[in-house]
Design a protein around this motif. Sequence first.
Motif, mmCIF file in Angstrom:
data_model
loop_
_atom_site.group_PDB
_atom_site.id
_atom_site.type_symbol
_atom_site.label_atom_id
_atom_site.label_comp_id
_atom_site.label_asym_id
_atom_site.label_seq_id
_atom_site.Cartn_x
_atom_site.Cartn_y
_atom_site.Cartn_z
ATOM 1 N N ILE A 1 -23.899 7.676 58.685
ATOM 2 C CA ILE A 1 -23.509 6.284 58.476
ATOM 3 C C ILE A 1 -24.446 5.394 59.283
ATOM 4 O O ILE A 1 -24.599 5.583 60.494
ATOM 5 N N SER A 2 -25.054 4.420 58.644
ATOM 6 C CA SER A 2 -25.920 3.488 59.360
ATOM 7 C C SER A 2 -25.100 2.316 59.895
ATOM 8 O O SER A 2 -24.068 1.951 59.328
ATOM 9 N N PHE B 1 -12.515 3.717 59.543
ATOM 10 C CA PHE B 1 -13.468 4.396 58.662
ATOM 11 C C PHE B 1 -14.359 5.336 59.469
ATOM 12 O O PHE B 1 -14.607 6.481 59.060
ATOM 13 N N MET B 2 -14.835 4.876 60.613
ATOM 14 C CA MET B 2 -15.691 5.710 61.461
ATOM 15 C C MET B 2 -14.938 6.931 61.969
ATOM 16 O O MET B 2 -15.501 8.031 62.056
ATOM 17 N N ASP B 3 -13.664 6.752 62.315
ATOM 18 C CA ASP B 3 -12.848 7.875 62.791
ATOM 19 C C ASP B 3 -12.713 8.961 61.736
ATOM 20 O O ASP B 3 -12.621 10.150 62.057
ATOM 21 N N GLN C 1 -23.054 4.931 69.854
ATOM 22 C CA GLN C 1 -22.436 5.770 70.887
ATOM 23 C C GLN C 1 -21.040 6.224 70.473
ATOM 24 O O GLN C 1 -20.625 7.346 70.768
ATOM 25 N N TYR C 2 -20.317 5.357 69.784
ATOM 26 C CA TYR C 2 -18.973 5.692 69.304
ATOM 27 C C TYR C 2 -19.039 6.870 68.337
ATOM 28 O O TYR C 2 -18.278 7.844 68.455
ATOM 29 N N LEU C 3 -19.963 6.801 67.377
ATOM 30 C CA LEU C 3 -20.127 7.888 66.413
ATOM 31 C C LEU C 3 -20.572 9.169 67.114
ATOM 32 O O LEU C 3 -20.077 10.260 66.808
ATOM 33 N N GLN C 4 -21.508 9.032 68.044
ATOM 34 C CA GLN C 4 -22.008 10.206 68.758
ATOM 35 C C GLN C 4 -20.898 10.883 69.553
ATOM 36 O O GLN C 4 -20.791 12.114 69.577
ATOM 37 N N SER D 1 -20.899 18.612 62.170
ATOM 38 C CA SER D 1 -20.506 17.540 63.085
ATOM 39 C C SER D 1 -21.231 16.231 62.808
ATOM 40 O O SER D 1 -20.916 15.219 63.441
ATOM 41 N N GLY D 2 -22.205 16.267 61.892
ATOM 42 C CA GLY D 2 -22.867 15.022 61.514
ATOM 43 C C GLY D 2 -24.228 14.790 62.137
ATOM 44 O O GLY D 2 -24.788 13.697 62.010
ATOM 45 N N PHE D 3 -24.777 15.813 62.815
ATOM 46 C CA PHE D 3 -26.104 15.659 63.408
ATOM 47 C C PHE D 3 -27.181 15.982 62.370
ATOM 48 O O PHE D 3 -26.987 16.832 61.503
ATOM 49 N N VAL D 4 -28.309 15.299 62.498
ATOM 50 C CA VAL D 4 -29.381 15.442 61.505
ATOM 51 C C VAL D 4 -29.930 16.855 61.496
ATOM 52 O O VAL D 4 -30.144 17.454 60.447
ATOM 53 N N LYS D 5 -30.166 17.430 62.670
ATOM 54 C CA LYS D 5 -30.638 18.813 62.764
ATOM 55 C C LYS D 5 -30.163 19.427 64.066
ATOM 56 O O LYS D 5 -29.763 18.717 65.001
#
Length: 251
Positions: free
Chosen positions: A164-165, A155-157, A194-197, A222-226
């Motif tokens: 995602i929290s 799912f994370m991949d 770290q995996y998500l990052q 890419s999923g970064f907040v800002k």
Amino acid sequence: MDRLLFLFHTKHSKNTYIQLHQHECYELVYYFTGSGITNIGSTSYTIKPGSFSVMSPRVLHDEQHDVESELLFIGFHCENDAAIQNLNKLFEDDEKNTIRQLMLRMEHEFTEQQEGFFDMLNLLVQELTTQIQRLARLNKPMRPYGGRLRYVMNFMDEHFRQHISVETLAKMSGYSYDRFRHLFKETAEISPQQYLQRKRLEYAKSLLLQTQMPISEIAEKSGFVKDSQFCTIFKRETGLTPLKFRRQPGG
């Protein structure tokens, strides 16, 4: 001694299939762009940008490309072949794109053919095999902990670009928050965050190299907040700002 036997930089069009074949030497194929499947021996692997395959002599392998793909492949002899002879799999390059940079240096030497290029190429082959061994240790197979944890990783991949929290992931796994974090780190050797990052950074790198998107748009996709958070993390992890990474030689 270690030595380069052949080098070729090419593109395969969409739906290209390279039939099962083998070589009398080692082969490394680096995928700059594209996606598809490669079968190495009896195992199938998913091709993606920044991945590379290593095949020992006389190991059957093929490729199926879903989209246009750019790749560089080499054939080489390795004197200390006991160190790499049983790898025969697909790997992911590290965050510094170590293998990519080595391959591009080899291509440059091969193309320019300046004085001493033959000796330089053989030295680069030796460096390449050493780096492959290092990466092989970093790409160790994750220890299985049942379908629940593997499902969450899958799912994370697929959804790393979303916010995602870890609490949500823990609930998906069926473990408590602390147990999930412990099992995940024991399995992947890094924390869920770290995996998500890492996934987000690798995706951002591909956008920086393959598109002209603004930095703010890349950060968002890419999923970064800002974008300020993205730039801070990117420089901390790579030593370069996103713009400098995009403009670097070979990028």
